[in-house]
Design a protein around this motif. Structure first.
Motif, PDB file in Angstrom:
ATOM      1  N   THR A 143      -2.294   1.480  -6.942  1.00 42.58           N
ATOM      2  CA  THR A 143      -2.590   1.275  -5.519  1.00 42.58           C
ATOM      3  C   THR A 143      -3.908   0.555  -5.265  1.00 42.58           C
ATOM      4  OG1 THR A 143      -3.770   3.389  -5.282  1.00 42.58           O
ATOM      5  CG2 THR A 143      -1.367   3.426  -5.012  1.00 42.58           C
ATOM      6  N   GLY A 185       0.817  -1.202   0.000  1.00 39.17           N
ATOM      7  CA  GLY A 185       0.000   0.000   0.000  1.00 39.17           C
ATOM      8  C   GLY A 185       0.849   1.249   0.000  1.00 39.17           C
ATOM      9  N   GLY A 192      -7.300  -0.813  -1.813  1.00 38.88           N
ATOM     10  CA  GLY A 192      -6.000  -1.469  -1.734  1.00 38.88           C
ATOM     11  C   GLY A 192      -5.676  -2.296  -2.958  1.00 38.88           C
TER      12      GLY A 192
END
Length: 233
Positions: A217, A196, A222
């Motif tokens: 990302t 992350g 996530g």
């Protein structure tokens, strides 16, 4: 040989069953989680609480599914491909490891840095047991997601749902897709590896991304919703 008559299920009933199943699974997870926390509350190690939660969740979920298949669908769990015999095909066993490994390899080829969280033996054992034995509650409920992240989650979640459904259909039982899901969660969702934009000290290993692109990302949700995960699915 006489062909088995298959009862057609209406769209409305199908939607209703999906909603009921979703509700019962969430309820099972919450009850199991509370039971595990109760065990920890009387002094048991955190890892023991995770094991209690995992076993209870599995038992409750299977009981709920048995109720739905028997009382609502008027069939048995075997015909729903939830077989009493665990049968795993080599292709899907290998895929269970290759899928998360491929996604991790692709993501970590982008700019970022590795780090290892300093943990004592108790924290380490809890992180490993919790990742391997139990991880859940619904992905979207309670999550602080913006509109773009919700769209990403729906796209990624739909694709992986189709993936697991096709694996179940091809293999004839739910256990191959269950293994793939379990290995994925153990590595990327539980306490083993966190990827992350910031470090998470609840995980043993961290890969902190330099990129802030939502494609890399996965947005607020996530890496599971990133373009790399979608390619993997």
């Amino acid at each position: 040989m006489q062909k088995e008559k298959i009862e057609r299920v209406s769209t409305g009933k199908t939607v209703g069953i999906c909603v009921l199943t979703y509700f019962l699974v969430i309820l099972s997870q919450v009850v199991a989680l509370l039971a595990g926390q109760g065990v920890n509350g009387i002094g048991a190690p955190m890892a023991v609480g995770s094991i209690v939660s995992a076993v209870l969740y599995l038992a409750l979920a299977l009981k709920c599914i048995s109720f739905i298949s028997g009382k609502i669908l008027k069939t048995d769990m075997e015909k729903c491909r939830i077989t009493s015999k665990i049968s795993l095909r080599p292709l899907w066993v290998v895929s269970a490891v290759v899928l998360p490994a491929l996604v991790v390899l692709m993501v970590t080829r982008t700019a970022g840095n590795w780090s290892i969280t300093s943990m004592n033996a108790g924290e380490m054992s809890y992180a490993i047991v919790d990742a391997a034995a139990y991880y859940g509650l619904s992905h979207i409920i309670g999550a602080d997601l913006d509109t773009l992240s919700i769209i990403q989650l729906i796209v990624a979640g739909s694709l992986v749902g189709i993936l697991f459904s096709l694996v179940t259909l091809e293999s004839g039982n739910i256990w191959n897709s269950a293994l793939m899901h379990a290995v994925w969660n153990t590595i990327l969702v539980g306490g083993i590896l966190h990827i992350g934009t910031s470090r998470n000290d609840l995980f043993i290993f961290n890969y902190t991304l330099d990129s802030r692109s939502f494609l890399v990302t996965g947005g607020d949700f996530g890496v599971e919703a990133s373009v790399f995960a979608v390619i993997g699915y």
